[in-house]
Write an enzyme that holds these catalytic residues in place. Structure first.
Site, PDB file in Angstrom:
ATOM      1  N   ASP A   1       0.887  -1.178   0.000  1.00  0.00           N
ATOM      2  CA  ASP A   1       0.000   0.000   0.000  1.00  0.00           C
ATOM      3  C   ASP A   1       0.922   1.225   0.000  1.00  0.00           C
ATOM      4  O   ASP A   1       2.126   1.120   0.254  1.00  0.00           O
ATOM      5  CB  ASP A   1      -0.858  -0.059   1.266  1.00  0.00           C
ATOM      6  CG  ASP A   1      -1.521   1.248   1.612  1.00  0.00           C
ATOM      7  OD1 ASP A   1      -2.199   1.798   0.716  1.00  0.00           O
ATOM      8  OD2 ASP A   1      -1.353   1.743   2.740  1.00  0.00           O
TER       9      ASP A   1
ATOM     10  N   ASP B   1      -0.256   5.134   1.000  1.00  0.00           N
ATOM     11  CA  ASP B   1      -0.530   6.104   2.078  1.00  0.00           C
ATOM     12  C   ASP B   1      -0.522   5.438   3.441  1.00  0.00           C
ATOM     13  O   ASP B   1      -1.311   4.536   3.695  1.00  0.00           O
ATOM     14  CB  ASP B   1      -1.890   6.779   1.848  1.00  0.00           C
ATOM     15  CG  ASP B   1      -1.855   7.705   0.651  1.00  0.00           C
ATOM     16  OD1 ASP B   1      -2.585   7.441  -0.313  1.00  0.00           O
ATOM     17  OD2 ASP B   1      -1.072   8.676   0.673  1.00  0.00           O
TER      18      ASP B   1
END
Ligand code: XBP
Ligand code: MG
Length: 272
Positions: A22, A24
């Site tokens: 991922d 953020d």
């Protein structure tokens, strides 16, 4: 769990062939000092009387995708017919402002991320990205901090952004797309996430998931994760049930061991 044609059924000896990250909160702490600031600057640029504080933004983060987050907020403030168009306009401004943040000295990777990515590549394990974030800033961020011979001038063999999928996390589409581009089955991969929607997306796609909790998610529990730590570097906190070897840091070898343990325990991707 479907294995690739011509490959053995997933089991204890299934190798770790890829790790999907991922962005953020996982690769970089982008939300509080980056996205939130850009959202508020976009409100001001459009002469709107709105301003999100840190706590309110933490609640709004349950809506993945900045444009959808804006639309949810505008509807809650009484906008109706103009909510869609205004959300699009505001998000366009916010994205331009956040791109400036990406290129500033405030944009840094989380400690230990670069070393982990390098260690995985040195071990012949592919790395990829599956994010809800917008391609317009994701690619510059990855190129700046993790440049390489992979896709889009980065080290990553696949990069799936919010613009590349129809359904955002917690839908599994981004992870399924990354696996397809890598030519890897879910049983041969691990996900690294920071939030509940991201964990759900990974588990829904059949991947085991390590959570490295972030500023906004530090005190949350993450049922379904293979392991939960607060830091990539040694000395972080481990959630109950997390293998003790992760106290020495999240290294490529640790992820290989975490993946092997999940396979031999015959655990589904994530523990309930
Ligand atoms: C986090 C998100 C994104 C960012 C804002 O993505 O939900 O929406 O908060 O970026 P992830 P955009 O954790 O999956 O990387 O405004 O570009 O959506
Ligand atoms: Mg995240």
């Amino acid at each position: 769990m479907t294995s690739r044609p011509g490959r053995p059924e997933p089991g204890p000896s299934t190798p770790l062939r890829a790790v999907v990250f991922d962005v953020d909160g996982t690769l970089a702490e982008t939300e509080r000092d980056g996205h939130l600031v850009a959202f508020n600057e976009a409100f001001a640029a459009h002469l709107l009387p709105y301003r999100w504080d840190v706590a309110e933004y933490g609640v709004l983060l349950s809506t993945t995708g900045g444009r959808a987050r804006l639309r949810r907020y505008l509807l809650s403030r009484g906008h109706t017919d103009d909510a869609d168009a205004l959300a699009t306009e505001l998000h366009r401004t916010k994205t331009e402002l956040f791109r400036e943040w990406v290129h500033s000295d405030r944009s840094v990777l989380r400690p230990g991320v670069a070393e982990l990515v390098e260690g995985l590549r040195a071990a012949g394990i592919a790395v990829a990205v599956a994010t809800t974030g917008s391609r317009a800033w994701v690619l510059p961020l990855l190129r700046r901090h993790l440049p390489g011979p992979g896709r889009f001038g980065t080290v990553f063999a696949a990069v799936v952004t919010g613009d590349d999928v129809e359904h955002l996390k917690p839908d599994p589409e981004a992870y399924l797309s990354a696996l397809a581009q890598l030519g890897v089955s879910a049983a041969e991969a691990l996900a690294v996430e920071d939030s509940a929607p991201g964990l759900a997306a990974a588990v829904n796609a059949g991947l085991g998931c390590l959570v490295v909790s972030s500023e906004y998610n530090r005190r949350q529990v993450f049922p379904g994760a293979l392991a939960v730590v607060t830091d990539y570097e040694p000395g972080g906190e481990l959630a109950p049930g997390t293998p003790p070897f992760l106290a020495d840091g999240v290294t490529a070898q640790a992820l290989v061991a975490l993946h092997r343990g999940s396979r031999s325990a015959g655990e589904p991707a994530g523990r309930g």
